[in-house]
Structures are given as C-alpha cells and as structure tokens.
Design an enzyme around this catalytic site. Structure first.
Site, short mmCIF file in Angstrom:
data_model
loop_
_atom_site.label_atom_id
_atom_site.label_comp_id
_atom_site.label_asym_id
_atom_site.label_seq_id
_atom_site.Cartn_x
_atom_site.Cartn_y
_atom_site.Cartn_z
N SER A 21 0.93 -1.09 -0.19
CA SER A 21 0.17 0.04 -0.04
C SER A 21 0.84 1.16 0.25
CB SER A 21 -1.07 -0.06 1.32
OG SER A 21 -1.64 1.09 1.35
N ARG A 22 0.54 2.27 -0.98
CA ARG A 22 1.08 3.58 -0.95
C ARG A 22 0.69 4.43 0.01
NH1 ARG A 22 2.51 0.33 -5.17
NH2 ARG A 22 4.73 0.62 -5.79
N LYS A 72 -13.56 -4.10 4.09
CA LYS A 72 -14.61 -3.05 3.90
C LYS A 72 -16.03 -3.12 4.52
CE LYS A 72 -11.87 -0.67 0.36
NZ LYS A 72 -12.02 -0.08 -1.12
N ASN A 93 -14.31 2.39 3.92
CA ASN A 93 -12.45 2.58 3.83
C ASN A 93 -11.83 3.25 4.48
OD1 ASN A 93 -13.29 4.89 2.46
ND2 ASN A 93 -11.64 4.80 0.87
N GLY A 136 -17.44 -4.76 -9.24
CA GLY A 136 -16.66 -5.09 -7.99
C GLY A 136 -17.19 -3.82 -6.92
N GLY A 137 -16.52 -3.78 -6.04
CA GLY A 137 -16.63 -2.72 -5.02
C GLY A 137 -16.30 -1.25 -5.33
N THR A 160 -19.16 -11.50 -15.46
CA THR A 160 -20.45 -12.16 -14.98
C THR A 160 -21.27 -11.29 -14.85
OG1 THR A 160 -18.57 -13.13 -13.48
CG2 THR A 160 -20.79 -13.40 -12.75
N ILE A 223 -9.03 2.85 -12.92
CA ILE A 223 -8.60 2.87 -11.67
C ILE A 223 -7.32 2.32 -11.28
CG2 ILE A 223 -10.97 3.21 -10.72
CD1 ILE A 223 -10.82 0.46 -9.50
N GLY A 246 -5.40 6.51 -12.87
CA GLY A 246 -6.15 6.19 -11.68
C GLY A 246 -5.43 6.84 -10.60
#
Ligand code: ATR
Length: 285
Positions: A21-22, A72, A93, A136-137, A160, A223, A246
């Site tokens: 993670s940044r 989350k 988040n 997705g999220g 899907t 993103i 992104g």
C-alpha cells in the site's frame, strides 16, 4: 502488528494484504509537510482478527484507520455512526474515533469525483452515456459518484452478468447491464468510460477494446495505476480521446481520513503526485 512507538496520534492502513500500500507514503508526507506529530503505518488484518483490531484502536493510541480488502464490509458493520455514502455502499474504507464512537465513511467516491474534477474540470457535463467496466466494490463507488453528478445513463459491462445485475438493482432500475461479449454495442456513443476491472494491472492481461465508436469528446479513465498509463488508456489517447489515470483517485480518497485523524485538511499537489509516481516507477524497474 506494528508496534511503532510514536508521539501523537496514530493511524494506519489495515486489511490483507497491505505490504504494498502507498497510503503510508501519502499520509506521512502530509504529516511531515504540515509539521504535525503522528504516524501512519500498516497493520495486516485477516477478517478473523479485524474486529478485535478495530475494538482496540483507542487502547493502542490509534485515532482511526483506512480499511482495504477484504475488510471494507466488516468495517461498515462494526461502526457506530455511518455517513450516507458508507450506507449507500454498505462498505467503509475510512474509520475514525469521535467522542468515543467509531465513525465510518467511504471516501472512494470522493476520490473518484475529486480526481476527475482536478484533471478534467467540467467532466460531468456530458454524462449522457457512462460505461463502467467491472462490477466489484470499486464499480459501486463509481456508480454512486456518477449518480451524484447526475449521470443520465449508466451501463455496467461485466464478465459475470449476474454480478452486474445485482449491483445495478442496488442503485437504480435505470442502470443497464451488458456482458463483455456485447462490449462494442455498450461502448457505442459513450461519452464516459471507466475501467474498474483488474485488467491492465501489472501482471494481468490487458483490457483490449475497440474505442473507435467513441465521441471525440469522450473521457476515458482507469482505476488501475500500476502502470500509470495502462494499455487501455494509451489506446484511448492514440484515438485522440481525453484520458485521466487512476493515481489521483488514490490520492484524493486519502484527504478526508487525514483531516479526521490529524485535524487539518491536506492538499493533493503535483509534488505529492511526483513522490508516489517515483515510488511506483522504482518498483516497476
Ligand atoms: P474491486 O472490489 O477492487 O472492484 P473485485 O470485486 O474483485 O474488485 O472486482 C473485480 C472486477 O474485475 C470484477 O468486475 C471482475 O469480473 P467478474 O465479476 O466477472 O469476476 C473483473 N475481472 C477480473 N478479472 C477479469 C478478467 N480476466 N476478465 C474480465 N473481467 C475481469
């Protein structure tokens, strides 16, 4: 669990994995820039230990945390007070303690919208056909952002289809759904397109689409930010379309959390962007 002893309030990114993670780079840059005491670290939490971690935030001198996959939804459920945006997404988040209560927000929406406001001012004036690739999220946060900016038509394209249908039902009956097999039709005359799938990310297959049906004024964004300019964005650029990468979404979603934890609103600047870009580049080479 990190046990850094530090003066001032502590915050962190938590989830699994968090090693790459940044977010620590972003928040510790702001702390230093503003001369504030405090520290932002990383704490790896599986869903099994996440609730205990959250319940012991105050005891461990944490004023809050960012939450990433896969926690989350759990973060949202554990909070005492939730913002409207968190309610909308049923996922959080950003957590912070205020008067002994745990508050939750979903700042991915703000990250998405503020990035476009910064890089493509006026972008929301032409949301007459916005196409979202993926369901997705991240897609949920982006749908909410587009609806807040009064998009008149949204099409979700997903491998899907059932997942896209479920997502569409959660937001508005006006959202259309298409499978990737029909992506060309979905893209026809789109004025805005965003990739929220993992396609194009380093180590993943590229997102290969024919963008020739686009309005020349269409805006294309992704993103994915590793690489910064995905093959998808590159091909959009080659067609003469405006693109936004992104990275800014990551930078802007960090702003509200920092303000809750450390009491001052930070700014997303060219210097911060360059710092993170340099870090991404280092890993790439
Ligand atoms: P996030 O919450 O970060 O958005 P996610 O819930 O795992 O992540 O969603 C990833 C998205 O990328 C999904 O829309 C997924 O499609 P499915 O719903 O069909 O799984 C999409 N995705 C991932 N790999 C893909 C691939 N190889 N081809 C097409 N879509 C893909």
């Amino acid at each position: 669990m990190s046990e850094i002893l530090t003066e001032g309030p502590r915050a962190c990114i938590t989830g699994h994995p968090v090693a790459y993670s940044r977010s620590p780079l972003i928040h510790n840059y702001w702390l230093k820039l503003m001369g504030l005491k405090g520290h932002y670290g990383r704490v790896d939490t599986s869903p099994e230990i996440f609730p205990d971690f959250v319940r012991s935030l105050a005891k461990n001198n944490y004023v809050g945390c960012n939450v990433t996959l896969p926690n989350k939804e759990l973060a949202y459920q554990l909070a005492d007070v939730k913002t409207e945006r968190a309610d909308r997404l049923q996922a959080a988040n950003t957590l912070w303690l205020e008067n002994g209560k745990l508050h939750a927000d979903n700042t991915d929406i703000e990250g998405f919208v503020s990035n476009l406001d910064e890089r493509a001012p006026g972008w929301h004036a032409h949301l007459d056909k916005a196409v979202i690739l993926g369901a997705g999220g991240a897609a949920a946060a982006i749908i909410q952002g587009l609806l807040e900016r009064r998009a008149t038509k949204i099409v979700i394209v997903n491998r899907t289809v059932e997942k896209a249908e479920q997502l569409a039902r959660r937001f508005s009956t006006l959202i259309e759904v298409q499978s990737f097999d029909n992506v060309s039709a979905a893209l026809d005359h789109a004025s805005f397109i965003v990739n929220t799938t993992s396609l194009g990310m380093k180590g993943q297959p590229p997102l290969a689409l024919n963008l020739s049906h686009f309005h020349h004024s269409a805006l294309v964004t992704d993103i994915v930010y590793v690489p910064l300019i995905t093959d998808f964005l590159k091909s959009a650029q080659e067609q003469g379309l405006k693109i936004v990468d992104g990275l800014g979404m990551l930078l802007h979603q960090a702003v509200p959390g920092f303000e809750h934890w450390f009491g001052q609103r930070p700014r997303v600047t060219a210097e911060l962007r360059a710092l993170i870009e340099a870090d991404l580049f280092q890993v790439k080479s």
